[in-house]
Design an enzyme around this catalytic site. Sequence first.
Site: not given
Ligand code: SAH
Length: 352
Positions: A95, A108, A115, A119, A122, A339
């Site tokens: 994406e 972006c 990944c 998390c 995510c 994402c």
């Molecule tokens: N792995 C890297 C970059 C990708 S995530 C990182 O963790 O920073 C990019 C951002 O989107 C991160 O801050 C992540 O925590 C956030 N993100 C992930 N899931 C999300 C969600 N459901 N709502 C809002 N932001 C989210």
Amino acid sequence: MNKREIMGLDLPELQEALMSLGLKKFRAEQVFRWLYEKAAVSFDEMSNLSKETRALLAAHFTIAAGEVRVLKEYRSADGLTHKVLLGLPDGASVETVLMHHDYGYSACLSSQVGCAMNCAFCASGLHGFVRNLTAAEILAQLYYFQNRLQKTGDRVSRVVIMGSGEPMLNLEQVLKALDVLHHDKGQCIGYRNMTISTCGVVPGIEELTRQGRTINLAISLHAATEELRNRLMPVNRRYPFQQAVAAADAYEKMNGRQVMYEYILLAGINDRESDARALADVLAHRECVVNLIPANPVPEKGFARPDDRQVDRFFQYLKKRHINVTVRKEMGKDINAACGQLRASMIKEAKA
Ligand code: SAH
């Protein structure tokens, strides 16, 4: 014969590749400009090369930006966010999002397919990790948009590595792509207009410090106690966030750029006053800015976004503690721009 990918090659590599085909060295700069300045997606467009040279190049090389296919695309109702799921030649998909801000266009980009970080909130890791992206595939995401924008005289002026994947686990290819975008014969995007976002992979932050560019660093913090962060972000068990914050301090010392801490607000989980206090305790007196992100709901994960009043309370508490804090302007919520959601929905459809 297997063709070689030409995107991602820097100028010396391009010179070497072209000279080995019997071409003159100066041709490399012409090709470099076509690829990275003019966003060409085929050799046919390279009008200052002879027909024979174009055919020779096409016989030996592919151009990733011309190979990607749009599998799905969405535009937000306000027209400011355009998101694409790009299919790569090997069948993987990533994406990429283009956002139109008042200061210009920002892309972006994803750094990995899927990944491995897992998390809790995510969508990118829902279907596990597939592979790292090459510099060519990272560049192809940006040039997919740039190729279209330049027709109206527009350009991408900012790049954030905040799509799916953990950039610090693919740092070499990420930096290779960013260096090409920075090059004055390419897009000439300043490092100050680039941001790498990490969940806190300490060796990656340290490596970035050693390398010494003025790229912005964002840390996805999301919790300011070890107990809660261990629960939300498994990476914290390997690299406790205090280590990541210390590594970010060193980075800030090196390049003088304020570190951005991202903090998703998840209703009832990390959005209480005690959470805001813990966050302020960690960040008070640091050169940083906190970006609060009301969570985009991911149905599979079962988290909810707090209401606006709760977001504002959290925000006001941090302000009271003299923390620089902003609330992320929401873009593309109506198109699931969080994402990983687009790719996850497509994998789900494919399985159904
Ligand atoms: N792995 C890297 C970059 C990708 S995530 C990182 O963790 O920073 C990019 C951002 O989107 C991160 O801050 C992540 O925590 C956030 N993100 C992930 N899931 C999300 C969600 N459901 N709502 C809002 N932001 C989210």
